[in-house]
Design a protein around this motif. Structure first.
Motif, PDB file in Angstrom:
ATOM      1  N   GLN A  11      46.289  17.856  71.114  1.00 12.95           N
ATOM      2  CA  GLN A  11      46.618  19.242  71.447  1.00 12.95           C
ATOM      3  C   GLN A  11      45.524  20.234  71.111  1.00 12.95           C
ATOM      4  O   GLN A  11      45.615  21.400  71.482  1.00 12.95           O
TER       5      GLN A  11
ATOM      6  N   GLU B 182      53.977  11.734  67.510  1.00  9.68           N
ATOM      7  CA  GLU B 182      53.741  10.747  68.575  1.00  9.68           C
ATOM      8  C   GLU B 182      52.785  11.269  69.639  1.00  9.68           C
ATOM      9  O   GLU B 182      51.928  10.537  70.138  1.00  9.68           O
ATOM     10  N   ASN B 183      52.909  12.555  69.982  1.00 13.71           N
ATOM     11  CA  ASN B 183      52.118  13.098  71.083  1.00 13.71           C
ATOM     12  C   ASN B 183      50.775  13.680  70.657  1.00 13.71           C
ATOM     13  O   ASN B 183      50.012  14.149  71.498  1.00 13.71           O
ATOM     14  N   SER B 184      50.497  13.657  69.351  1.00 16.52           N
ATOM     15  CA  SER B 184      49.207  14.178  68.896  1.00 16.52           C
ATOM     16  C   SER B 184      48.144  13.094  68.876  1.00 16.52           C
ATOM     17  O   SER B 184      46.967  13.384  68.701  1.00 16.52           O
TER      18      SER B 184
ATOM     19  N   ASP C 231      49.654   1.545  72.039  1.00 11.54           N
ATOM     20  CA  ASP C 231      50.043   2.203  73.292  1.00 11.54           C
ATOM     21  C   ASP C 231      49.589   1.383  74.504  1.00 11.54           C
ATOM     22  O   ASP C 231      48.476   0.830  74.526  1.00 11.54           O
TER      23      ASP C 231
ATOM     24  N   LYS D 141      50.793   4.478  78.930  1.00 13.75           N
ATOM     25  CA  LYS D 141      51.074   5.501  77.933  1.00 13.75           C
ATOM     26  C   LYS D 141      49.812   6.281  77.579  1.00 13.75           C
ATOM     27  O   LYS D 141      49.845   7.497  77.380  1.00 13.75           O
TER      28      LYS D 141
ATOM     29  N   LYS E 229      49.517  10.279  78.058  1.00 12.28           N
ATOM     30  CA  LYS E 229      49.224  11.157  76.922  1.00 12.28           C
ATOM     31  C   LYS E 229      47.987  12.015  77.191  1.00 12.28           C
ATOM     32  O   LYS E 229      47.977  13.222  76.903  1.00 12.28           O
TER      33      LYS E 229
ATOM     34  N   LYS F 122      48.778  14.616  80.013  1.00 14.60           N
ATOM     35  CA  LYS F 122      49.782  15.608  79.665  1.00 14.60           C
ATOM     36  C   LYS F 122      49.408  16.455  78.455  1.00 14.60           C
ATOM     37  O   LYS F 122      49.675  17.661  78.411  1.00 14.60           O
ATOM     38  N   HIS F 123      48.769  15.829  77.445  1.00 17.08           N
ATOM     39  CA  HIS F 123      48.613  16.509  76.156  1.00 17.08           C
ATOM     40  C   HIS F 123      47.175  16.870  75.777  1.00 17.08           C
ATOM     41  O   HIS F 123      46.983  17.699  74.885  1.00 17.08           O
TER      42      HIS F 123
END
Length: 406
Positions: A282, A293-295, A301, A305, A309, A312-313
Motif C-alpha cells: 500500500q 494479508e494484503n500488505s 501465495d 494471488k 495483490k 489491486k494493492h
C-alpha cells in the motif's frame, strides 16, 4: 565509532521520537513521508556509516568480483566496521556470519527473503560458516504466542530458509527454546552479557518501562549472544572469531548494545551490514507485515494471488489518467512496483531503462505492474518448489549442533 559514543547512543530512547521523525525500532517501522523511511537521517540517528562508492570499490577488490545488486543499489546501505571484516578476509583469517528470524507466522513473506538472499551471497562469496537464530522465545513475549506454537512456526520458517539454498555443511539453524537447553556455553555467554547491561540502559535502548515483563528485559542479551563465537563450541571450540551480522536496520538497537558489551568481556565488536525494508504494497510508509494479508506477498501465495495483490494493492506513482501520465510521467520514488523491482530484478540496465520509461510516461502503471508480476512470480514459484523438497529430517539435520566446515 568509539565505545563512549556507542554507549551514549545506547541511551537514546526510541520511545518518544519527534512528531516529524520516522519511527524505526525492532517492533515498529513507520514513516509519514510517501517516499518512506529517510535512510540518510536514520544513519545519523543510529550513528552507523553509509556504504559509499569507495567502500564498494574496496569490497570488489577484496572479493575479486562484482558486489551483489543489493549493495550496488543501496538496498544494503549502512554498516558498522565492515572494513575490519574485509581486512580479516584479505589476510586469510576466519570469521563467521550471524543473522536471525523472529517466527511470528508459519509462512514467511517476500520481505523476509531479502536478508537471507543477501546472507546466501555472503556465505558463497566468503566461503564462511553461518549461524541463524530463530527467536521463538521472543515471539512468546511480544506476540503472546504459546511456546509450542512458536516452536512449530520456527520449524516451518526453517524450511523456507533452507529452501533459499544454504550449504548444510556451513550452516547451523537453531531455535532459542531448544538450543538454550542443549548448550551450556550459550547460556553462560547470555549471563556474561546480562551482567554488563543495566535496566536503565535497556530502558533507553528499547523503551522498556516499569510494567515491562522481565522476559522482554532479559531478551536482548539472548539476541546478542550469537555474536560470541564461543556460544557455538561444536563449531568454533573456544576460538573467539569476528562476526559479521547482516540484518534489517530495525535490528540495530540490539547490536549497538552488543557492541558496547563485547570488548568488556574479551570479544571483538561484531560488524554489521544494514538493509532497507521492502515496503508494504500500500505504500512506503511502513514495511511488509505478516499480520496484514494484503500488505504483503507470502511465499505460499499462488501465481494468481500474486497477480491480484499487485494489480489491486500495489501503490502507484503514476498519474490519474493515461493522458496525464504520458505528459508528466510516473514517480519511481513512491511507486511500489518499481521499488520491488529494485530489490528483485537483477539486470541493472533493464531496471534503469524501466525507470527512464516510467518517469517519461512511455511506460504505464499497468505495464509496470505486469513487469513486476513477471519478475517475482518465478522467484516465488522456484521457492515453493525448493521448499517442497525440504523434509522434516533435513530441517533436523540443519538444526543439530555439529561441526561445520570452516
Amino acid at each position: 565509532m568509539t565505545e563512549n559514543m556507542e554507549t551514549k547512543l545506547n541511551n537514546l530512547s526510541i520511545e518518544n521520537p519527534n512528531d516529524d521523525e520516522d519511527i524505526v525500532d525492532p517492533w515498529n517501522v513507520v514513516s509519514k513521508s510517501e517516499k518512506g523511511i529517510d535512510y540518510d537521517k536514520l544513519i545519523k540517528k543510529f550513528g552507523s556509516s553509509k556504504i559509499d562508492s569507495e567502500l564498494l570499490d574496496r569490497f570488489e577488490k577484496v572479493i575479486k568480483q562484482k558486489v551483489h545488486h543489493f549493495l550496488r543499489r543501496g538496498i544494503v546501505f549502512s554498516h558498522r566496521d565492515l572494513n575490519s571484516i574485509l581486512n580479516q578476509y584479505e589476510s586469510g583469517k576466519p570469521f563467521y556470519l550471524y543473522t536471525g528470524r523472529g517466527p511470528s507466522s508459519s509462512s514467511m513473506h517476500l520481505g523476509h527473503l531479502v536478508p537471507f538472499m543477501f546472507c546466501k551471497w555472503l556465505q558463497d562469496t566468503f566461503n564462511v560458516p553461518l549461524v541463524i537464530q530463530l527467536t521463538d522465545d521472543e515471539k512468546c513475549f511480544w506476540r503472546n504466542i504459546q511456546m509450542e506454537d512458536a516452536q512449530q512456526m520456527a520449524f516451518e520458517n526453517a524450511k523456507d530458509i533452507i529452501a533459499i539454498g544454504f550449504d548444510i555443511n556451513k550452516t547451523f539453524i537453531f531455535s532459542d527454546l531448544n538450543y538454550m537447553g542443549q548448550c551450556p556455553e550459550f547460556y553462560q555467554n547470555v549471563i556474561r552479557i546480562q551482567r554488563c547491561v543495566t535496566f536503565n540502559q535497556v530502558k533507553g535502548i528499547f523503551g522498556f518501562d516499569d510494567s515491562t515483563p522481565i522476559g522482554k528485559i532479559a531478551f536482548p542479551a539472548i539476541q546478542a549472544t550469537p555474536a560470541l563465537s564461543t556460544s557455538f563450541p561444536h563449531i568454533f571450540g573456544k576460538q573467539k572469531l569476528p562476526c559479521l551480522i547482516p540484518c534489517a536496520i530495525d535490528q540495530d538497537p540490539y547490536f549497538r548494545m552488543t557492541r558496547d558489551v563485547t570488548p568488556r568481556i574479551g570479544y571483538q565488536k561484531p560488524a554489521l551490514l544494514h538493509s532497507r525494508f521492502l515496503p508494504a504494497l500500500q505504500g512506503a510508509q511502513t514495511k511488509m507485515s505478516s499480520s496484514d494479508e494484503n500488505s504483503t506477498i507470502f511465499l505460499t501465495d499462488s501465481a494468481k494471488k500474486v497477480k491480484n495483490k499487485v494489480n489491486k494493492h500495489a501503490f502507484s506513482g503514476g498519474q490519474a489518467t493515461v493522458e496525464e501520465h504520458r505528459e508528466k510521467g510516473g514517480n519511481c520514488d513512491i511507486d511500489i512496483s518499481f521499488q520491488y523491482l529494485s530489490f528483485f530484478l537483477e539486470d541493472d540496465e533493464r531496471l534503469e531503462q524501466i525507470k527512464k520509461d516510467y518517469s517519461s510516461g512511455a511506460l504505464l502503471t499497468g505495464e509496470l505492474k505486469k513487469i513486476l508480476i513477471d519478475t517475482i512470480t518465478p522467484i516465488i514459484t522456484r521457492h515453493q518448489e525448493a521448499r517442497a523438497k525440504v523434509t522434516d529430517e533435513l530441517v533436523r539435520q540443519f538444526m543439530t549442533p555439529r561441526k561445520l566446515d570452516l
